[in-house]
Write an enzyme that holds these catalytic residues in place. Sequence first.
Site, PDB file in Angstrom:
ATOM      1  N   GLY A   9      -4.452  -2.508  -5.581  1.00 40.15           N
ATOM      2  CA  GLY A   9      -4.415  -1.690  -6.787  1.00 40.15           C
ATOM      3  C   GLY A   9      -3.550  -0.480  -6.549  1.00 40.15           C
ATOM      4  N   PRO A  11      -3.758   2.495  -7.684  1.00 39.92           N
ATOM      5  CG  PRO A  11      -4.972   2.839  -9.637  1.00 39.92           C
ATOM      6  CD  PRO A  11      -4.410   1.750  -8.788  1.00 39.92           C
ATOM      7  CB  SER A  12      -6.326   0.945  -3.938  1.00 42.62           C
ATOM      8  OG  SER A  12      -6.918   0.751  -2.675  1.00 42.62           O
ATOM      9  N   PRO A  13      -6.841   4.115  -2.601  1.00 47.04           N
ATOM     10  CG  PRO A  13      -8.847   5.175  -1.999  1.00 47.04           C
ATOM     11  CD  PRO A  13      -8.190   4.427  -3.131  1.00 47.04           C
TER      12      PRO A  13
END
Length: 199
Positions: A9, A11-13
């Site tokens: 994703g 926005p995935s850290p």
Amino acid sequence: MAHIDYYFGTPSPWSYLAGNRLEEIAGRHGATITYKPVDLLQLFDRTGGVRPANRHPSRMEYRAQELQRWSRHLGMTLNPKPAFWPVNPAPSSYAIIAAQEAGGGNLPGLVQGFLRAVWAEDADIADDAVIREKLAAAGFDPDLADKGLFVGAETFGRNLEQAVEAGVFGAPFYVVRETGERFWGQDRLDFLDRHLASL
């Protein structure tokens, strides 16, 4: 030659903290990669996960500690409270899908550019100007931000269905097509490396 389906994703850290290690591993073993951005919130809903906003505070506190630990361990800048998070993943995902289809640029650099924008640059990856900037920086036509909308939306939805079918439930997630072996998390990349070496 092995092929890796990489589900992530924008926005995935944890996808951000993977950095370029997947590409380094694939390069060592002559493996190819298909980048498959997905809507992680919908993926959680479909596979029994819990959206971050609905998780118990103790889980979110531990997550924050782990992110800081891993960012220090990897020597990667990470803002624990980015200015634009949560953020709509669709526009940046469409751009990645369009760039992968078009070819000719640095696709891993584009993917990592979007992830870095969220977690290290406080940039809004749903903003058209940011998307165009990242496309250009990775050697792609900035107009892909507009040209790839229809195909991007269609493929983005298909990626989610394929993720569920492949047993994916989080990000980053790596599936080796030839063996069906699945690896969840940037902290499992060493195991992916070993698996590819055994093929």
